[in-house]
Write a protein that holds these residues in place. Sequence first.
Motif, PDB file in Angstrom:
ATOM      1  N   GLY A  69       0.809  -1.215   0.000  1.00 19.07           N
ATOM      2  CA  GLY A  69       0.000   0.000   0.000  1.00 19.07           C
ATOM      3  C   GLY A  69       0.837   1.257   0.000  1.00 19.07           C
ATOM      4  O   GLY A  69       0.515   2.238  -0.690  1.00 19.07           O
ATOM      5  N   ARG A 101      -2.515  -2.027  -8.898  1.00 10.54           N
ATOM      6  CA  ARG A 101      -3.613  -2.073  -7.928  1.00 10.54           C
ATOM      7  C   ARG A 101      -4.645  -3.113  -8.337  1.00 10.54           C
ATOM      8  O   ARG A 101      -5.148  -3.874  -7.508  1.00 10.54           O
ATOM      9  CB  ARG A 101      -4.264  -0.697  -7.790  1.00 10.54           C
ATOM     10  CG  ARG A 101      -3.442   0.315  -7.031  1.00 10.54           C
ATOM     11  CD  ARG A 101      -4.298   1.474  -6.568  1.00 10.54           C
ATOM     12  NE  ARG A 101      -4.936   2.163  -7.685  1.00 10.54           N
ATOM     13  CZ  ARG A 101      -4.399   3.166  -8.365  1.00 10.54           C
ATOM     14  NH1 ARG A 101      -3.189   3.613  -8.028  1.00 10.54           N
ATOM     15  NH2 ARG A 101      -5.035   3.751  -9.351  1.00 10.54           N
ATOM     16  N   TYR A 107      -4.955  -0.198   2.955  1.00  9.19           N
ATOM     17  CA  TYR A 107      -3.855   0.652   3.426  1.00  9.19           C
ATOM     18  C   TYR A 107      -3.545   1.754   2.413  1.00  9.19           C
ATOM     19  O   TYR A 107      -3.249   2.904   2.796  1.00  9.19           O
ATOM     20  CB  TYR A 107      -2.601  -0.187   3.684  1.00  9.19           C
ATOM     21  CG  TYR A 107      -2.497  -0.703   5.095  1.00  9.19           C
ATOM     22  CD1 TYR A 107      -2.616   0.145   6.190  1.00  9.19           C
ATOM     23  CD2 TYR A 107      -2.250  -2.051   5.345  1.00  9.19           C
ATOM     24  CE1 TYR A 107      -2.513  -0.328   7.479  1.00  9.19           C
ATOM     25  CE2 TYR A 107      -2.142  -2.531   6.642  1.00  9.19           C
ATOM     26  CZ  TYR A 107      -2.276  -1.669   7.706  1.00  9.19           C
ATOM     27  OH  TYR A 107      -2.167  -2.119   8.994  1.00  9.19           O
ATOM     28  N   TYR A 108      -3.579   1.419   1.143  1.00  7.56           N
ATOM     29  CA  TYR A 108      -3.308   2.415   0.093  1.00  7.56           C
ATOM     30  C   TYR A 108      -4.303   3.576   0.174  1.00  7.56           C
ATOM     31  O   TYR A 108      -3.915   4.755   0.154  1.00  7.56           O
ATOM     32  CB  TYR A 108      -3.371   1.736  -1.267  1.00  7.56           C
ATOM     33  CG  TYR A 108      -3.581   2.665  -2.419  1.00  7.56           C
ATOM     34  CD1 TYR A 108      -2.548   3.470  -2.904  1.00  7.56           C
ATOM     35  CD2 TYR A 108      -4.822   2.745  -3.056  1.00  7.56           C
ATOM     36  CE1 TYR A 108      -2.750   4.329  -3.961  1.00  7.56           C
ATOM     37  CE2 TYR A 108      -5.029   3.592  -4.115  1.00  7.56           C
ATOM     38  CZ  TYR A 108      -3.992   4.389  -4.571  1.00  7.56           C
ATOM     39  OH  TYR A 108      -4.193   5.253  -5.613  1.00  7.56           O
TER      40      TYR A 108
END
Length: 318
Positions: free
Chosen positions: A117, A131, A201-202
């Motif tokens: 992330g 992604r 998290y990203y």
Amino acid sequence: MTVLADRRRARPRPPAAPRRRSATRTRALLREGLLFWALILPNLAAIVVFGYYPTLYNLVLSLTDWDFVQPAPVLVGLDNYVELLRPGSVLADALRNTTVFVLVTVLGTMVGGLAIGALLAQRLRLSGVVRTLAFAPHMLPGAAVGVLWLFLFDPSYGLSRWLFEMVGADSPRWTTTSDFSLWAITIAYAWQRLGFVAIIYYAAILDLPRDLYEAAALDGARGWSLFRHLTIPLLSPITFFLTVTGVIAAAQTFDIIATLTNGGPGTSSTTLPWLVYEQAFVSFDIGTSAASATVMFVLLLVVTLVQTRVAHRQVHYS
């Protein structure tokens, strides 16, 4: 006296407007209350019927002896729990395997997901493609993931054989030996969940306040120091969410185990969900299966309460 009586009669009556406003407010509150219950009752009924009732009925079944053939369950009290908790029972193996499986998958996906992330948040080239590729495994059904890794782990023609041959070694028989079967399901499940954790998290990193980073940079914070002392504490609510949901999801994993190892060989990859299934639909011991499910429910409840208590001291929402 006559003058006082005349003054009392002449005193103006209070206006009726406040009373009308009060009645209107009461009717509005009543309508809002009825609307609230009309919206909440279907959901509440669904929770009671499909959540609380099965849990209570399972608790009752755990106190009985039943094999699907008898006309009705026979009450045996705590005999099923005594049998489960005796030394050397299969429950001990299932608890050990479940603990290892949950700890490794949750910690591994949290650390790996945070690293991925953070890299995705750097806005590098082709990050959108990365992604998508990272999140894709999470969209696959567990059975499909199990079949995929069944081919990858094949010691004769799978990817595992090719990788081990590169270092001059033979591929282990991941799914058919007791030394590797638990690690096989652990690797497959961690691969499936890793992308989900990374994307969460990203998104959280992108939402962090930039002004704090600018102030830290002015104070000389760089690289790992900035990440450790600023990013990780700011992500504590997300970490808490992923930890709680990760433990609950991992502890209930069934489909990957059913596809890869069937809980074997022996009990080497038997976890609590698989034990519950095997006791109920293979051995037809419904009472013992219900007792195992109750033990799993209590353990998950205790672990979640402990995590919540720890979160009050470690999680920062501001």
